[in-house]
Scaffold this motif. Structure first.
Motif, PDB file in Angstrom:
ATOM      1  N   SER A  41      21.489  25.299  55.415  1.00  0.00           N
ATOM      2  CA  SER A  41      21.608  24.181  56.653  1.00  0.00           C
ATOM      3  C   SER A  41      20.190  24.514  57.338  1.00  0.00           C
ATOM      4  O   SER A  41      20.035  25.686  57.422  1.00  0.00           O
ATOM      5  CB  SER A  41      22.806  24.926  57.141  1.00  0.00           C
ATOM      6  N   THR A  46      18.832  16.151  55.842  1.00  0.00           N
ATOM      7  CA  THR A  46      19.699  15.357  56.274  1.00  0.00           C
ATOM      8  C   THR A  46      18.540  14.788  56.822  1.00  0.00           C
ATOM      9  O   THR A  46      17.499  13.169  57.083  1.00  0.00           O
ATOM     10  CB  THR A  46      20.336  16.314  57.928  1.00  0.00           C
ATOM     11  N   ASN A  50      16.996  11.049  56.116  1.00  0.00           N
ATOM     12  CA  ASN A  50      17.406  10.149  56.515  1.00  0.00           C
ATOM     13  C   ASN A  50      15.768   9.463  56.797  1.00  0.00           C
ATOM     14  O   ASN A  50      15.889   7.822  57.536  1.00  0.00           O
ATOM     15  CB  ASN A  50      17.810  10.698  58.611  1.00  0.00           C
ATOM     16  N   ILE A  55      16.276   5.149  58.439  1.00  0.00           N
ATOM     17  CA  ILE A  55      16.592   5.647  59.521  1.00  0.00           C
ATOM     18  C   ILE A  55      15.604   6.440  60.861  1.00  0.00           C
ATOM     19  O   ILE A  55      15.850   6.470  62.172  1.00  0.00           O
ATOM     20  CB  ILE A  55      18.360   6.049  59.920  1.00  0.00           C
ATOM     21  N   PHE A  90      27.808   9.529  53.873  1.00  0.00           N
ATOM     22  CA  PHE A  90      27.762  10.745  54.700  1.00  0.00           C
ATOM     23  C   PHE A  90      29.258  11.740  54.773  1.00  0.00           C
ATOM     24  O   PHE A  90      30.719  11.134  54.373  1.00  0.00           O
ATOM     25  CB  PHE A  90      28.022  10.157  56.310  1.00  0.00           C
ATOM     26  N   GLN A  91      29.173  13.164  54.864  1.00  0.00           N
ATOM     27  CA  GLN A  91      30.121  13.880  55.299  1.00  0.00           C
ATOM     28  C   GLN A  91      31.337  13.984  56.057  1.00  0.00           C
ATOM     29  O   GLN A  91      31.820  13.835  55.600  1.00  0.00           O
ATOM     30  CB  GLN A  91      29.449  15.126  55.975  1.00  0.00           C
ATOM     31  N   PHE A  92      30.881  12.820  56.845  1.00  0.00           N
ATOM     32  CA  PHE A  92      32.169  12.599  57.590  1.00  0.00           C
ATOM     33  C   PHE A  92      32.994  11.274  57.108  1.00  0.00           C
ATOM     34  O   PHE A  92      33.267  10.101  58.794  1.00  0.00           O
ATOM     35  CB  PHE A  92      32.368  13.015  58.905  1.00  0.00           C
ATOM     36  N   ASN A  94      32.182   8.033  57.759  1.00  0.00           N
ATOM     37  CA  ASN A  94      31.871   7.094  58.608  1.00  0.00           C
ATOM     38  C   ASN A  94      32.289   5.909  57.964  1.00  0.00           C
ATOM     39  O   ASN A  94      31.853   4.637  58.397  1.00  0.00           O
ATOM     40  CB  ASN A  94      30.244   7.196  58.854  1.00  0.00           C
ATOM     41  N   ASP A 162      24.793  12.023  51.956  1.00  0.00           N
ATOM     42  CA  ASP A 162      24.388  13.426  52.375  1.00  0.00           C
ATOM     43  C   ASP A 162      25.687  14.518  52.618  1.00  0.00           C
ATOM     44  O   ASP A 162      26.552  13.776  53.876  1.00  0.00           O
ATOM     45  CB  ASP A 162      23.713  13.006  54.036  1.00  0.00           C
ATOM     46  N   GLU A 163      25.824  15.528  51.867  1.00  0.00           N
ATOM     47  CA  GLU A 163      26.292  16.608  51.875  1.00  0.00           C
ATOM     48  C   GLU A 163      28.114  15.396  51.696  1.00  0.00           C
ATOM     49  O   GLU A 163      29.262  15.884  52.553  1.00  0.00           O
ATOM     50  CB  GLU A 163      27.010  16.836  53.339  1.00  0.00           C
TER      51      GLU A 163
ATOM     52  N   ILE B 732      26.005   8.391  65.323  1.00  0.00           N
ATOM     53  CA  ILE B 732      26.514   9.278  63.458  1.00  0.00           C
ATOM     54  C   ILE B 732      25.922  10.853  62.777  1.00  0.00           C
ATOM     55  O   ILE B 732      26.490  11.515  62.693  1.00  0.00           O
ATOM     56  CB  ILE B 732      26.115   7.728  62.731  1.00  0.00           C
ATOM     57  N   LEU B 733      24.544  10.184  63.141  1.00  0.00           N
ATOM     58  CA  LEU B 733      23.461  11.751  62.192  1.00  0.00           C
ATOM     59  C   LEU B 733      23.533  12.459  62.571  1.00  0.00           C
ATOM     60  O   LEU B 733      23.534  13.429  61.999  1.00  0.00           O
ATOM     61  CB  LEU B 733      22.639  10.551  62.319  1.00  0.00           C
ATOM     62  N   GLU B 735      26.581  13.849  63.611  1.00  0.00           N
ATOM     63  CA  GLU B 735      27.344  14.824  62.698  1.00  0.00           C
ATOM     64  C   GLU B 735      26.890  15.785  61.817  1.00  0.00           C
ATOM     65  O   GLU B 735      27.634  16.236  61.416  1.00  0.00           O
ATOM     66  CB  GLU B 735      28.507  14.132  63.081  1.00  0.00           C
ATOM     67  N   GLN B 736      25.587  14.915  61.218  1.00  0.00           N
ATOM     68  CA  GLN B 736      25.064  15.423  60.149  1.00  0.00           C
ATOM     69  C   GLN B 736      24.457  16.496  59.815  1.00  0.00           C
ATOM     70  O   GLN B 736      24.401  17.294  59.193  1.00  0.00           O
ATOM     71  CB  GLN B 736      24.665  14.741  59.732  1.00  0.00           C
ATOM     72  N   TRP B 737      24.100  17.329  61.059  1.00  0.00           N
ATOM     73  CA  TRP B 737      22.951  18.018  61.621  1.00  0.00           C
ATOM     74  C   TRP B 737      23.661  19.471  61.079  1.00  0.00           C
ATOM     75  O   TRP B 737      23.327  20.011  59.928  1.00  0.00           O
ATOM     76  CB  TRP B 737      22.472  18.571  62.671  1.00  0.00           C
ATOM     77  N   GLU B 738      25.100  19.782  61.562  1.00  0.00           N
ATOM     78  CA  GLU B 738      25.464  20.890  61.925  1.00  0.00           C
ATOM     79  C   GLU B 738      24.876  22.274  61.117  1.00  0.00           C
ATOM     80  O   GLU B 738      24.197  22.109  59.704  1.00  0.00           O
ATOM     81  CB  GLU B 738      27.008  21.132  61.407  1.00  0.00           C
TER      82      GLU B 738
END
Ligand SMILES: Nc1ncnc2c1ncn2[C@@H]1O[C@H](COP(=O)(O)OP(=O)(O)O)[C@@H](O)[C@H]1O
Ligand SMILES: [Mg+2]
Lengths: 232, 738
Positions: A41, A46, A50, A55, A90-92, A94, A162-163, B732-733, B735-738
């Motif tokens: 991490s 990321t 990006n 982006i 994406f990880q979440f 979206n 991404d993850e 949106i992005l 949230e991807q950092w963590e």
């Protein structure tokens, strides 16, 4: 060369600190391969995705994707670039919460001229029966499968993940990986997957290892294992 | 700690809240300024009428009457008044003697005139740069202006009884002592009797006066244009004022409800956390109820105060238009109080209703959050599946939040109403000048004689006859004219623009509209002087919008109303005629009329500007606040769409595109709404008055109003698109950092 990255630098200003997220990255990526960007991490995964995704912008260096120099594109041209060439996962997940499963898929199908059949794609990810559900009615794994369908349906030349398994349990994670593998094979889509999970790297054709923003390994994987055999 | 939440959030979501605050401001402002104005004019007018003994009617007779006998018999006060027109150049000052019982002069400034002095009306003085202390020479005698005066029977200062607009540059009134006046009174002197008091048996009074003294004319107060116009204008200003402020308040309270409910839904998790931390419902409600309270205070107090401050100049401006002598300034605190507190009655309950949904939910439910649930099956809207993706999302977006679209529709409809009111009034006025006076009334001069004539000895002119009636059962006055069959002076046309062959009674469209008359209906009228009744069939309706008038051929007219064949009372002429003054009662020049209309169009312009601003502002704020709301709540979706490669333009049409429909629908609804309001004003407020205007919007009015409001729409759309552009995919992005 499909993707050409040369002396890429990127830093962020946080208060009075300057964080170098990417330091002098150079590499060339081929079309149709499955890449895994590996690193703990905060290592810059990321950020890299990006920039490749149009982006975010590099501070210096060159990023050329399929003949387009990203740093020379204005924001409108970047939008067109994303719309023509890229899929995102994406990880979440979206997903757009107010759209149904099918509509989420249609939302990118709309952007491409020669996309795939939404039904076919949803069937591939096993979500066709759920096409009229809203995202909140789905489990995380299901949502991620829809996200995959959404990325694939426009038949992009690159999918950036991404993850993608970061929020999923083992079983669902494997299913997602399997889908990505299938897509890579079936459609020849270049896949760039960022993860901190070393186990996943074993299924890639090539590993891009980052540490504190530096490229520490860029090596072929002589014997990629099938997604089913990935374990952690 | 919680106390800081509302103001902080209001600051964060400025776009939503400032819009609502401005609307509340507007509502309070409008209420304050209008109600203070109305109170001022109303009170001053009533005081004037009461303290200066405004007449109930006046009449003229052939022989002088015995005032005392009549006063005793009918228990009224009667006073004789003389009048005399002093003409110099193209100007006239109509002088009256100073009366003591009825229609007493009110000295606005200066003193009552002594012998050798006069007082004149301030509008004439202003327009002609006359000041108190100036001397003017009247037929060889010098008079000093001792003051400015206002007369209760000449509030609206017009030269002829039926003139629609005053012309202060060329016509004014004045008073002088009878002793002075006697020097000027000749045969053209005019004497009449003013009566104050109620007569129960009016008919027998008239009969008695007629038989003893030969009654020539009689005019009651409520058909006296010079008195009634003011009341009429006041009456029509009142509904406008209330309608504007209440509708604006209603719209802003619904808007607040929508914004607040949205806000609270988006904050469920935080609110749930507050519960978890040990705050109770009351404390939480007390926090969130501060939103409407702040909005109310921030909008209503400055709004009310501004209205209060501006009410003084506004009253001055309006008074010059409505011509009520404002002697005493009132600053009615209760109007201000209402202006400030009424919005609270709208905002706080609406805010409370938005919060109430929270109270009904269990803590667990609240903590679980709400943002995504609620997309129940009805939101799938499968019936839209056949549409192309973008349009489908756009329609869904609208159908998902019907209440917002409804506010938008109501708001736009109301803005349409306001702007149409202004635009149509303006068009009506210029139609009158440009069309009616050019194409229908061809004559340049009109002369009315003292006596009926039989032979027209003037070239380039045409004789006409006329009589005044009222419509049976109402007080509405109708004037019927007898004109030449193929008149070159008055060209009546039907709706299609074809000339009407004069036969039988032809009435003006404005009269037909007011009493709902169709061709073939009967008009039941009563002669104002002798009380005789007639029932005449309406043959045709002419495309004419001035006054309550009807036309017949001269022969038929004389025949119908038992007058001698060929007799006439006046002539229409193309040229200025040299008729001895003592032979004519009144002269009218079309050029003067047109000029005074043009002048008054300027004051209409000022009203129009206010209406332009108001409607633009209203439409803009409502659309903008709602768009900002949509963008804020869809920030995340917008971010996703952007990453996927959607252009700002596409997103704006997907998320805000439904507003196009609502806007157009609102506009289309505004047109019948406007027609209803106008019909109401025409039929109720102006029911008994001889006053008509063509207030039907023309296609041009509609197109203009539409384009104008569309500008407001485009501006809000432009700002909305800018907000969409400002949404960054970073949401949106992150949230991807963590
Ligand atoms: N928008 C940003 N603003 C400030 N710092 C950022 C931003 N994005 C990333 N960073 C920082 O850059 C470094 C790399 O981050 P990131 O690329 O997200 O790493 P990874 O995805 O490998 O976890 C981290 O130290 C992170 O805190
Ligand atoms: Mg990351």
């Amino acid at each position: 060369m499909f993707i050409e990255i040369k002396n890429l630098w990127k830093s962020y200003q946080v208060g009075s600190f300057k964080i170098d997220a990417l330091k002098d990255i150079s590499m060339n990526l081929d079309k149709g391969k499955f890449y895994v960007v590996l690193g703990p991490s905060g290592s810059g995964k990321t950020t890299l995705l990006n920039i490749l995704g149009g982006i975010d912008r590099a501070d210096s260096g060159k990023v050329i994707v399929d003949g387009e120099d990203l740093s020379s594109l204005d924001s409108m041209a970047l939008t067109i670039y994303r719309r023509k060439k890229l899929g995102f996962i994406f990880q979440f997940y979206n997903l757009v919460s107010s759209l149904t499963v099918l509509e989420n898929v249609l939302s990118t199908k709309y952007l491409s001229e020669d996309g795939l059949d939404p039904k076919e794609v949803l069937e591939v990810v096993g979500m066709w029966e759920h096409r009229d559900k809203f995202p909140f009615e789905l489990s995380g794994g299901e949502q991620q499968r829809v996200a995959i369908a959404r990325a694939v349906v426009k038949n992009p030349s690159i999918i950036l993940c991404d993850e993608p398994t970061g929020a999923l349990d083992f079983e669902n994670a494997k299913r997602v990986l399997k889908l990505l593998e299938d897509i890579n094979k079936k459609y020849g889509t270049t896949i760039i997957l960022a993860t901190h999970n070393t186990a996943i790297a074993k299924m890639s054709h090539k590993i891009i290892r980052l540490r504190s923003g530096e490229l520490v390994e860029f090596a072929d994987n002589p014997s990629p294992i099938p997604a089913e055999e990935v374990a952690w | 700690m919680l106390k800081k939440i509302p103001l902080r959030i209001m600051w964060r979501d400025k776009a939503h809240f400032i819009g609502i605050i401005l609307l509340v401001f507007l509502a309070s402002f409008a209420y304050a300024i209008f109600s203070i104005l109305i109170t001022n004019i109303d009170t001053n007018y009533k005081n004037f009428v009461k303290n200066y003994n405004q007449e109930d009617f006046h009449f003229t007779t052939f022989f002088p009457i015995d005032i005392e006998t009549l006063e005793k018999k009918y228990n009224v006060s009667i006073e004789e008044k003389f009048t005399w027109d002093y003409e110099f150049g193209d100007k006239i000052i109509r002088f009256f003697n100073i009366t003591e019982k009825v229609n007493k002069p009110l000295i606005l400034e200066g003193k009552l005139p002594q012998i050798g002095e006069i007082a004149i009306d301030p509008n004439f003085a202003n327009s002609n740069r006359l000041e108190i202390g100036d001397e003017i020479e009247i037929l060889g005698k010098n008079f000093k202006i001792s003051g400015f005066v206002s007369l209760p029977d000449y509030i609206y200062i017009t030269r002829n009884e039926n003139d629609m607009l005053p012309d202060p540059l060329r016509f004014g009134i004045g008073i002088m002592n009878l002793e002075d006046m006697r020097n000027f009174l000749r045969s053209i002197a005019y004497r009449y009797y003013m009566v104050k008091g109620n007569i129960s048996d009016f008919d027998s009074f008239k009969a008695e006066v007629n038989s003893k003294y030969n009654l020539l004319s009689l005019q009651e107060k409520d058909e006296n244009f010079r008195i009634i116009v003011t009341e009429m204008k006041m009456e029509s200003a009142r509904p406008m004022a209330y309608v504007i402020s209440f509708t604006v308040m209603l719209i802003s309270s619904i808007l607040l409800f929508i914004v607040l409910r949205r806000l609270i839904n988006s904050m469920h998790a935080e609110i749930g956390t507050l519960y978890a931390l040990g705050y109770n419902k009351r404390e939480i409600v007390n926090t969130y109820i501060m939103f409407p309270i702040f909005i109310w205070l921030l909008g209503a107090i400055p709004g009310g105060a501004t209205g209060y401050i501006l009410s003084d100049p506004f009253t001055k401006f309006y008074v010059s238009f409505i011509s009520v002598p404002v002697v005493e300034k009132f600053f009615p605190l209760n109007d201000l109080f209402i202006a400030i507190f009424i919005p609270a009655l709208f905002m706080i309950p609406s805010g409370y209703m938005a919060i109430r949904s929270l109270l009904r939910r269990s803590v667990v439910e609240i903590i679980r959050g709400e943002s995504e649930k609620g997309f129940k099956s009805k939101f799938r809207m499968k019936f839209l599946d056949r549409l192309p993706f973008k349009r489908r999302i756009m329609i869904k977006q609208g159908l998902l939040h019907p209440s917002r679209e409804i506010v938008l529709i109501i708001g736009v409809a109301f803005a349409t109403l306001i702007i149409m009111y202004g635009v149509v009034a303006k068009t009506a006025l210029s139609y009158l000048v440009e069309d009616t006076f050019q194409n229908i009334f061809k004559y340049n001069y009109l002369y009315i004689f003292n006596y009926y004539e039989k032979e027209n000895k003037y070239p380039n002119s045409e004789p006409f006859n006329m009589l005044s009636f009222y419509i049976k059962g109402t007080k509405a006055k109708v004037v019927i004219y007898g004109i030449e069959k193929n008149s070159k002076m008055i060209i009546l046309k039907d709706k299609k623009g074809n000339r009407i062959e004069l036969e039988g009674l032809v009435i003006a469209q404005s009269l037909a509209d007011k009493f709902n008359l169709k061709e073939g209906d009967y008009l039941n009228i009563v002669n104002k002087i002798d009380g005789r009744e007639y029932n005449i069939k309406v043959k045709k309706i002419a495309d004419l919008y001035v006054g309550n008038s009807g036309y017949m051929t001269l022969d038929e007219f004389n025949n119908t109303f038992n007058m001698e064949k060929n007799s006439f009372i006046g002539i229409y002429s193309m040229n200025k005629l040299d008729i001895p003054k003592e032979n004519i009662v009144s002269t009218l020049s079309k050029e003067d009329i047109i000029k005074s209309f043009r002048d008054s169009a300027q004051s209409v312009d000022q009203m129009l500007q206010v209406m332009y601003m108001l409607s633009f502002f209203l439409a803009f704020i409502i659309i903008y606040v709602l768009s900002a709301l949509v963008i804020t709540e869809n920030r995340k979706s917008l971010g996703i769409f952007k990453i996927l490669g959607y252009k700002d333009k596409e997103l704006s049409s997907m998320f805000l595109g439904f507003n196009n429909f609502s806007f157009i629908l609102g506009f289309l609804l505004g047109i019948p709404l406007f027609n209803t309001l106008i019909t109401y004003i025409m039929n109720q407020a102006l029911k008994d008055v001889d006053f008509s205007f063509k207030l039907q919007p023309t296609i041009r009015d509609i197109l203009f109003s539409f384009s104008y409001l569309f500008l407001a729409f485009l501006l809000s759309r432009y700002l909305g698109r800018r907000r969409i552009r400002a949404v960054s995919p970073n949401i949106i992005l992150k949230e991807q950092w963590e």
